[in-house]
Design a protein around this motif. Structure first.
Motif, short mmCIF file in Angstrom:
data_model
loop_
_atom_site.label_atom_id
_atom_site.label_comp_id
_atom_site.label_asym_id
_atom_site.label_seq_id
_atom_site.Cartn_x
_atom_site.Cartn_y
_atom_site.Cartn_z
N LEU A 46 19.99 -34.73 52.12
CA LEU A 46 20.18 -34.96 50.68
C LEU A 46 21.33 -34.11 50.13
N ASN A 47 21.51 -32.92 50.69
CA ASN A 47 22.62 -32.07 50.24
C ASN A 47 23.97 -32.70 50.56
N LEU A 48 24.06 -33.49 51.64
CA LEU A 48 25.29 -34.21 51.93
C LEU A 48 25.65 -35.18 50.81
N ALA A 49 24.60 -35.73 50.18
CA ALA A 49 24.80 -36.67 49.07
C ALA A 49 24.84 -35.96 47.72
N LYS B 275 9.71 -29.21 59.56
CA LYS B 275 10.95 -29.60 60.24
C LYS B 275 11.53 -30.87 59.65
N VAL B 276 10.68 -31.87 59.44
CA VAL B 276 11.14 -33.14 58.85
C VAL B 276 11.69 -32.90 57.45
N LEU B 277 10.98 -32.11 56.66
CA LEU B 277 11.41 -31.87 55.27
C LEU B 277 12.71 -31.07 55.22
N GLU B 278 12.86 -30.10 56.08
CA GLU B 278 14.10 -29.31 56.10
C GLU B 278 15.30 -30.20 56.44
N HIS B 279 15.12 -31.07 57.41
CA HIS B 279 16.22 -31.97 57.77
C HIS B 279 16.50 -32.95 56.64
N LYS C 24 33.71 -41.26 52.12
CA LYS C 24 33.96 -40.54 50.87
C LYS C 24 32.75 -40.53 49.93
N LYS C 25 31.83 -41.49 50.10
CA LYS C 25 30.70 -41.59 49.18
C LYS C 25 29.42 -41.73 49.99
N VAL C 26 28.37 -41.06 49.51
CA VAL C 26 27.09 -41.01 50.24
C VAL C 26 25.93 -41.25 49.28
N LYS C 27 24.97 -42.08 49.70
CA LYS C 27 23.73 -42.24 48.94
C LYS C 27 22.56 -42.35 49.91
#
Length: 323
Positions: free
Chosen positions: A133-136, A124-128, A8-11
Motif C-alpha cells: 500500500l505504501n507503494l501506492a 506477515k501478511v499484514l506487514e507485506h 508511473k501510477k499505482v492503485k
C-alpha cells in the motif's frame, strides 16, 4: 511513484472469491494431483500476475459496453485500445502500458464453531500488505494489531477468550477501549476491501466482527490444510462410466477468500508517429493517468479467473481502492 520507474501510477485492487478458484501450478509430487499456485518461500496461496492480467484482458475483450475516458466515449472491447493497454497479441510491436503484481492472499476463510466462519490473517501478511500500500502512497492506514487478537465485537468467542477454528482452539485477546487496534483494522478493511453496494452490508459487518489475527505459523497451517480439495472423474463417452485411471484431485481457494494486487500503469509504448488513440496527454492528465482511468472505469465488477470456467469455478468480485 517516482519518474525513475517504468510504471508511473499505482492503485491497489481486491479480489473476493465467489466460487472456488483454481489457479493451477501444474502437476505436483504431493497428495493433490492439481495444486494451486503458492509462494515459494512461504507456501501461501497466490495468483500469478500473468494469469490475472490474462483473465482481466479477456473480460475487457468480451465486454462491448462504452465508457467515458476523459471526455471521449470508447468501447471497452476496442481491439486497438486493448492492444495499447494490455500489449499486442503477437507481443512484438510494443510493450503493454499496464501491469499487475501477483495477487497475494489477504484474508482466508476458516470454519468456526460459532459464527459459521472467520476471516483469518497474520502479521506477515499484514506487514507485506502495508508495504504494498505504501507503494501506492495510501494514507490513513491503521496501526497493525498483534497476533491472537480479535475485534471488540467478535461473535466467535467461547468462554470470553477462545475461538475454535476447524478442530483447533485458540486463546485470543479481544480489543478493549484502551486498545482497539484490531477493531480499527477490521473497520478499515471492511470499508476498503469488501465490494461496494448495499447487498454486501452483511459481509462488511461480519468482517468488522469476525476477523482473527493468528500467528504466522498457525496461519500457514490453515492455508496449507484448509483449502478445498475436490475429486473429479472423466466419463467414458462410449460406456457412460468412469474412465479407467481418470480419477484426479484438484485444489481450490475457497469462496470468501480475499486477495489483493497492485495495478501499475505507464505511458503508452508506441512509436512517435503512431496513433495513441485516447491516451494522449491533455487536460493535465498524463498518459499513465488515462490508462488508469480506462482500466478503473472499464473493469467489470465480476470476472472469471483460473480454470474450470465451464463448471462455474473462479467467479471473482473486484474492487479498486479509492485513493
Amino acid at each position: 511513484m517516482s519518474d525513475g520507474n517504468m510504471f508511473k501510477k499505482v492503485k491497489p485492487f481486491f479480489l473476493t472469491v465467489e466460487t472456488p478458484l483454481h489457479a493451477g501450478s501444474g502437476t505436483d509430487l504431493g497428495v493433490v494431483d492439481l495444486p494451486i499456485q503458492r509462494e515459494r518461500h512461504t507456501g501461501f496461496p497466490k495468483l500469478e500476475g500473468s494469469g490475472l492480467k490474462g483473465g482481466i484482458r479477456e473480460a475487457f475483450e468480451n465486454d462491448h459496453a462504452e465508457i467515458k475516458v476523459d471526455s471521449q466515449m470508447v468501447k471497452k472491447s476496442d481491439k486497438e485500445i486493448i492492444s495499447l493497454v494490455f500489449g499486442p497479441e503477437n507481443g512484438d510491436d510494443h510493450g503493454s502500458a499496464i501491469g499487475f503484481t501477483d495477487a497475494r492472499l489477504l484474508l482466508f476463510p476458516v470454519k468456526s464453531m460459532k459464527g459459521v466462519f472467520a476471516w483469518v490473517t497474520c502479521p506477515k501478511v499484514l506487514e507485506h500488505f502495508i508495504t504494498d500500500l505504501n507503494l501506492a502512497e495510501i494514507k490513513g492506514i491503521p496501526e497493525l494489531p498483534g497476533e491472537n487478537t480479535v475485534p471488540s465485537g467478535c461473535k466467535l468467542l467461547f468462554e470470553k477468550n477462545k475461538v475454535i477454528l476447524e478442530e483447533y482452539t485458540f486463546e485470543v485477546k479481544k480489543d478493549e477501549k484502551e486498545d482497539e487496534t484490531c477493531s480499527k483494522l477490521a473497520l478499515w478493511l471492511s470499508n476498503n476491501v469488501i465490494p461496494e453496494g448495499n447487498i454486501f452490508n452483511y459481509w462488511k459487518q461480519k468482517l468488522q466482527k469476525d476477523l482473527v489475527i493468528l500467528s504466522d505459523d498457525d496461519f500457514k497451517d490453515f492455508v496449507n490444510l484448509s483449502t478445498e480439495v475436490i475429486t473429479r472423474v472423466k466419463i467414458n463417452n462410449e460406456t457412460g462410466t468412469v474412465q479407467t485411471g481418470a480419477l484426479f484431485t484438484e485444489e481450490y481457494l475457497p469462496s470468501e477468500t480475499i486477495l489483493y494486487s497492485l495495478i501499475l500503469t505507464s505511458p503508452v509504448f508506441v512509436g512517435k508517429n503512431k496513433d495513441k488513440k485516447i491516451f494522449v496527454k491533455k487536460n493535465g492528465k498524463n498518459e499513465e493517468d488515462l490508462v488508469m482511468e480506462y482500466f478503473v472505469k472499464g473493469l467489470p465488477r465480476v470476472i472469471q479467473l483460473g480454470g474450470n470456467s465451464t463448471i462455474g469455478k473462479g467467479i471473482v468480485r473486484t474492487r479498486i481502492m479509492d485513493l
